[in-house]
Design a protein around this motif. Structure first.
Motif, PDB file in Angstrom:
ATOM      1  N   MET A   1      23.357 -13.333  22.574  1.00 49.67           N
ATOM      2  CA  MET A   1      23.435 -12.287  21.485  1.00 49.67           C
ATOM      3  C   MET A   1      22.907 -12.440  20.281  1.00 49.67           C
ATOM      4  SD  MET A   1      27.431 -12.116  19.300  1.00 49.67           S
ATOM      5  CE  MET A   1      26.829 -13.563  18.585  1.00 49.67           C
ATOM      6  N   GLY A   2      22.027 -11.404  19.905  1.00 45.73           N
ATOM      7  CA  GLY A   2      21.384 -11.171  18.690  1.00 45.73           C
ATOM      8  C   GLY A   2      22.509 -10.515  17.630  1.00 45.73           C
ATOM      9  N   ILE A   3      22.539 -11.477  16.530  1.00 42.30           N
ATOM     10  CA  ILE A   3      23.540 -10.988  15.347  1.00 42.30           C
ATOM     11  C   ILE A   3      22.788 -11.044  14.126  1.00 42.30           C
ATOM     12  CG2 ILE A   3      24.119 -13.484  15.078  1.00 42.30           C
ATOM     13  CD1 ILE A   3      27.035 -11.959  14.315  1.00 42.30           C
ATOM     14  N   GLN A   4      22.862  -9.803  13.489  1.00 37.18           N
ATOM     15  CA  GLN A   4      22.151  -9.381  12.351  1.00 37.18           C
ATOM     16  C   GLN A   4      22.834  -9.382  11.119  1.00 37.18           C
ATOM     17  OE1 GLN A   4      20.493  -5.386  12.245  1.00 37.18           O
ATOM     18  NE2 GLN A   4      18.424  -6.034  11.427  1.00 37.18           N
TER      19      GLN A   4
ATOM     20  N   ASN B   1      23.318  -8.336   7.141  1.00 34.42           N
ATOM     21  CA  ASN B   1      22.464  -7.801   5.756  1.00 34.42           C
ATOM     22  C   ASN B   1      21.015  -7.299   6.330  1.00 34.42           C
ATOM     23  OD1 ASN B   1      24.523  -8.115   4.038  1.00 34.42           O
ATOM     24  ND2 ASN B   1      23.870 -10.182   3.494  1.00 34.42           N
ATOM     25  N   ASN B   2      21.241  -6.645   7.269  1.00 35.13           N
ATOM     26  CA  ASN B   2      19.751  -5.950   7.871  1.00 35.13           C
ATOM     27  C   ASN B   2      18.864  -6.924   7.908  1.00 35.13           C
ATOM     28  OD1 ASN B   2      20.927  -3.228   8.315  1.00 35.13           O
ATOM     29  ND2 ASN B   2      20.808  -2.993   6.003  1.00 35.13           N
ATOM     30  N   ASP B   3      18.939  -8.136   8.042  1.00 36.89           N
ATOM     31  CA  ASP B   3      17.740  -9.183   8.222  1.00 36.89           C
ATOM     32  C   ASP B   3      17.283  -9.183   9.497  1.00 36.89           C
ATOM     33  OD1 ASP B   3      17.501  -9.690   5.422  1.00 36.89           O
ATOM     34  OD2 ASP B   3      18.895 -11.114   5.326  1.00 36.89           O
ATOM     35  N   GLN B   4      16.481  -9.956   9.876  1.00 37.97           N
ATOM     36  CA  GLN B   4      16.047 -10.148  11.149  1.00 37.97           C
ATOM     37  C   GLN B   4      17.157 -10.898  11.880  1.00 37.97           C
ATOM     38  OE1 GLN B   4      12.618 -12.750  11.586  1.00 37.97           O
ATOM     39  NE2 GLN B   4      11.887 -11.413  13.359  1.00 37.97           N
ATOM     40  N   PRO B   5      17.483 -10.290  13.239  1.00 37.37           N
ATOM     41  CA  PRO B   5      18.488 -10.826  14.057  1.00 37.37           C
ATOM     42  C   PRO B   5      18.296 -12.500  14.355  1.00 37.37           C
ATOM     43  CG  PRO B   5      17.911  -8.859  14.932  1.00 37.37           C
ATOM     44  CD  PRO B   5      16.628  -9.100  14.066  1.00 37.37           C
ATOM     45  N   ILE B   6      19.493 -13.180  14.085  1.00 32.73           N
ATOM     46  CA  ILE B   6      19.690 -14.534  14.756  1.00 32.73           C
ATOM     47  C   ILE B   6      19.995 -14.587  16.207  1.00 32.73           C
ATOM     48  CG2 ILE B   6      20.732 -16.733  14.449  1.00 32.73           C
ATOM     49  CD1 ILE B   6      20.986 -16.072  11.629  1.00 32.73           C
ATOM     50  N   SER B   7      19.356 -15.407  17.062  1.00 34.07           N
ATOM     51  CA  SER B   7      19.912 -15.562  18.692  1.00 34.07           C
ATOM     52  C   SER B   7      21.040 -16.633  18.613  1.00 34.07           C
ATOM     53  CB  SER B   7      18.555 -15.627  19.317  1.00 34.07           C
ATOM     54  OG  SER B   7      18.987 -16.025  20.560  1.00 34.07           O
ATOM     55  N   VAL B   8      21.951 -16.037  19.445  1.00 26.68           N
ATOM     56  CA  VAL B   8      23.145 -17.110  19.705  1.00 26.68           C
ATOM     57  C   VAL B   8      22.886 -17.098  21.230  1.00 26.68           C
ATOM     58  CG1 VAL B   8      25.404 -17.826  19.531  1.00 26.68           C
ATOM     59  CG2 VAL B   8      24.185 -16.281  17.720  1.00 26.68           C
ATOM     60  N   SER B   9      22.776 -17.968  21.999  1.00 27.72           N
ATOM     61  CA  SER B   9      22.882 -18.480  23.153  1.00 27.72           C
ATOM     62  C   SER B   9      24.274 -18.917  23.874  1.00 27.72           C
ATOM     63  CB  SER B   9      21.658 -19.032  23.709  1.00 27.72           C
ATOM     64  OG  SER B   9      20.471 -18.621  23.507  1.00 27.72           O
ATOM     65  N   SER B  10      24.369 -18.768  25.279  1.00 29.52           N
ATOM     66  CA  SER B  10      25.443 -19.161  25.870  1.00 29.52           C
ATOM     67  C   SER B  10      25.857 -20.939  25.684  1.00 29.52           C
ATOM     68  CB  SER B  10      25.403 -19.261  27.237  1.00 29.52           C
ATOM     69  OG  SER B  10      26.351 -20.088  28.155  1.00 29.52           O
ATOM     70  N   GLY B  11      27.057 -20.962  25.054  1.00 28.54           N
ATOM     71  CA  GLY B  11      27.451 -22.369  24.770  1.00 28.54           C
ATOM     72  C   GLY B  11      27.056 -22.579  23.229  1.00 28.54           C
ATOM     73  N   GLN B  12      26.738 -21.678  22.565  1.00 24.36           N
ATOM     74  CA  GLN B  12      26.621 -21.907  21.125  1.00 24.36           C
ATOM     75  C   GLN B  12      27.759 -20.802  20.169  1.00 24.36           C
ATOM     76  OE1 GLN B  12      22.450 -20.631  20.727  1.00 24.36           O
ATOM     77  NE2 GLN B  12      21.796 -22.710  20.665  1.00 24.36           N
ATOM     78  N   PHE B  13      28.049 -21.257  19.029  1.00 26.98           N
ATOM     79  CA  PHE B  13      28.833 -20.139  18.235  1.00 26.98           C
ATOM     80  C   PHE B  13      28.165 -20.236  16.731  1.00 26.98           C
ATOM     81  CE2 PHE B  13      30.594 -24.585  17.448  1.00 26.98           C
ATOM     82  CZ  PHE B  13      31.186 -24.553  16.149  1.00 26.98           C
ATOM     83  N   ILE B  14      29.080 -19.144  16.280  1.00 26.15           N
ATOM     84  CA  ILE B  14      28.623 -18.978  14.654  1.00 26.15           C
ATOM     85  C   ILE B  14      29.651 -18.478  14.121  1.00 26.15           C
ATOM     86  CG2 ILE B  14      28.123 -16.416  15.250  1.00 26.15           C
ATOM     87  CD1 ILE B  14      25.659 -17.042  13.433  1.00 26.15           C
ATOM     88  N   LEU B  15      29.920 -18.966  12.728  1.00 24.71           N
ATOM     89  CA  LEU B  15      31.207 -18.380  11.866  1.00 24.71           C
ATOM     90  C   LEU B  15      30.671 -17.562  10.690  1.00 24.71           C
ATOM     91  CD1 LEU B  15      34.077 -19.022  11.398  1.00 24.71           C
ATOM     92  CD2 LEU B  15      33.464 -20.878   9.781  1.00 24.71           C
ATOM     93  N   VAL B  16      31.129 -16.353  10.957  1.00 26.49           N
ATOM     94  CA  VAL B  16      30.819 -15.220  10.197  1.00 26.49           C
ATOM     95  C   VAL B  16      31.764 -15.164   8.722  1.00 26.49           C
ATOM     96  CG1 VAL B  16      30.337 -12.793   9.634  1.00 26.49           C
ATOM     97  CG2 VAL B  16      29.820 -13.950  12.003  1.00 26.49           C
ATOM     98  N   PRO B  17      31.306 -15.551   7.583  1.00 29.58           N
ATOM     99  CA  PRO B  17      32.310 -15.427   6.215  1.00 29.58           C
ATOM    100  C   PRO B  17      32.880 -14.074   5.910  1.00 29.58           C
ATOM    101  CG  PRO B  17      30.080 -15.827   5.599  1.00 29.58           C
ATOM    102  CD  PRO B  17      29.790 -15.891   7.128  1.00 29.58           C
ATOM    103  N   PRO B  18      33.786 -14.151   5.463  1.00 28.27           N
ATOM    104  CA  PRO B  18      34.255 -12.738   4.691  1.00 28.27           C
ATOM    105  C   PRO B  18      33.172 -12.010   4.096  1.00 28.27           C
ATOM    106  CG  PRO B  18      35.993 -14.320   4.437  1.00 28.27           C
ATOM    107  CD  PRO B  18      34.495 -15.106   4.795  1.00 28.27           C
ATOM    108  N   SER B  19      33.132 -10.686   4.228  1.00 24.98           N
ATOM    109  CA  SER B  19      32.306  -9.694   3.074  1.00 24.98           C
ATOM    110  C   SER B  19      30.787  -9.514   3.458  1.00 24.98           C
ATOM    111  CB  SER B  19      32.574  -9.866   1.975  1.00 24.98           C
ATOM    112  OG  SER B  19      33.989  -9.806   1.372  1.00 24.98           O
ATOM    113  N   LEU B  20      30.424 -10.373   4.580  1.00 25.70           N
ATOM    114  CA  LEU B  20      29.059 -10.437   5.083  1.00 25.70           C
ATOM    115  C   LEU B  20      28.800  -9.497   6.089  1.00 25.70           C
ATOM    116  CD1 LEU B  20      26.445 -11.816   4.842  1.00 25.70           C
ATOM    117  CD2 LEU B  20      27.038 -13.365   6.662  1.00 25.70           C
ATOM    118  N   SER B  21      27.929  -8.542   5.800  1.00 29.25           N
ATOM    119  CA  SER B  21      27.699  -7.292   6.676  1.00 29.25           C
ATOM    120  C   SER B  21      26.802  -7.824   8.112  1.00 29.25           C
ATOM    121  CB  SER B  21      26.556  -6.295   6.030  1.00 29.25           C
ATOM    122  OG  SER B  21      26.265  -5.585   6.842  1.00 29.25           O
TER     123      SER B  21
END
Length: 281
Positions: free
Chosen positions: A50-53, A55-75
């Motif tokens: 998955m690519g997750i972008q 605030n319109n910055d360059q996308p960050i790649s998240v692969s199988s077996g990885q996770f990411i925590l998105v805080p409140p109010s972050l586009s």
């Protein structure tokens, strides 16, 4: 597993889990578009990438077996890669947390980091999926318990990685220079079967920290960086020499012509022979 509500109430975390569900690539496409929310969202990739972008910055790649925590109010906006893509998303708010847990959660407020999952996280997801398909009367309680374990394990993983990251921290200017050195090292050794572990060992850092640096400055994990330069080198040989695929496979560290051809098609979408014909026209 469809949307699922629950809550966590123990001595170290009190949180409302508003929903938890599994997303396929079609679900991601339907919900495409930058958005914000008032709560935390944990995205855990089960299959694919998955690519997750933000605030319109360059996308960050998240692969199988990885996770990411998105805080409140972050586009943010998600882009699924591959038809077999699958991720689990949990949305929750925190009412109270112990100092240790609160520090883990707050550490994501300023910097979004891709984390490797704890060993227990995928088995817990598999158990939840099994429960969702059964007809037991206590299925709701069982899934709630597994969800609590899953979220707590993810927060402990964040906290432990945060401590490790503090010992590996590099200043902004120095980290940019380090990424330049990493890319030059990859280019210089592209004729061998260089691995991500080789790069991490050479620069005396963990693979997690190496991926964090390349994601932060180049928007891709180190595996994608190695593949990009390998592909560029292969294209250069195809376009400027009369070398055969067999010769090129030996020069680029592949065990066989078949391995080279498979790698090229996976990354470029066309075979070596078709690519060669196109540039010879």
């Amino acid at each position: 597993m469809s949307r699922y509500k629950s809550f966590i109430d123990n001595s170290i975390l009190n949180a409302d889990l508003f929903w938890c569900r599994i997303y396929t690539i079609n679900d991601v496409r339907k919900n495409a578009g930058a958005h914000t929310h008032k709560y935390y969202e944990l995205h855990y990739v089960l299959n694919g990438e998955m690519g997750i972008q933000f605030n319109n910055d360059q996308p960050i790649s998240v692969s199988s077996g990885q996770f990411i925590l998105v805080p409140p109010s972050l586009s943010h906006d998600s882009i699924a890669i591959g038809d077999d893509f699958l991720k689990m998303v949990c949305r929750f708010s925190v009412q109270h947390a112990s100092d240790f847990t609160a520090a883990a959660i707050e550490s994501t407020s300023d910097t979004v980091i891709v984390f490797e999952s704890a060993d227990s996280m995928r088995p817990l997801v598999d158990l939840m999926l099994e429960c969702a398909l059964c007809a037991r009367p206590d299925v709701y309680t069982m899934i709630s318990n597994y969800l609590e374990c899953f979220l707590m394990d993810s927060l402990y993983k964040i906290a432990s990685d945060k401590e490790l990251a503090a010992s590996e921290k590099i200043s902004g200017a120095a980290s940019k220079q380090r990424v330049i050195e990493i890319e030059e090292f990859i280019k210089s050794n592209i004729g061998s079967l260089i691995t991500c572990e080789d790069v991490a060992d050479y620069f005396n850092m963990t693979l997690r920290h190496l991926n964090r640096l390349t994601n932060e400055h180049l928007g891709v994990p180190v595996s994608k960086l190695v593949a990009k330069h390998k592909i560029n080198f292969i294209k250069e040989l195809l376009g400027t020499t009369e070398l055969t695929p067999r010769d090129i496979s030996e020069m680029t560290g592949f065990k066989s012509e078949y391995a080279l051809s498979r790698f090229f098609k996976q990354n470029e979408g066309v075979s070596l022979s078709i690519y060669k014909k196109n540039i010879d026209k």
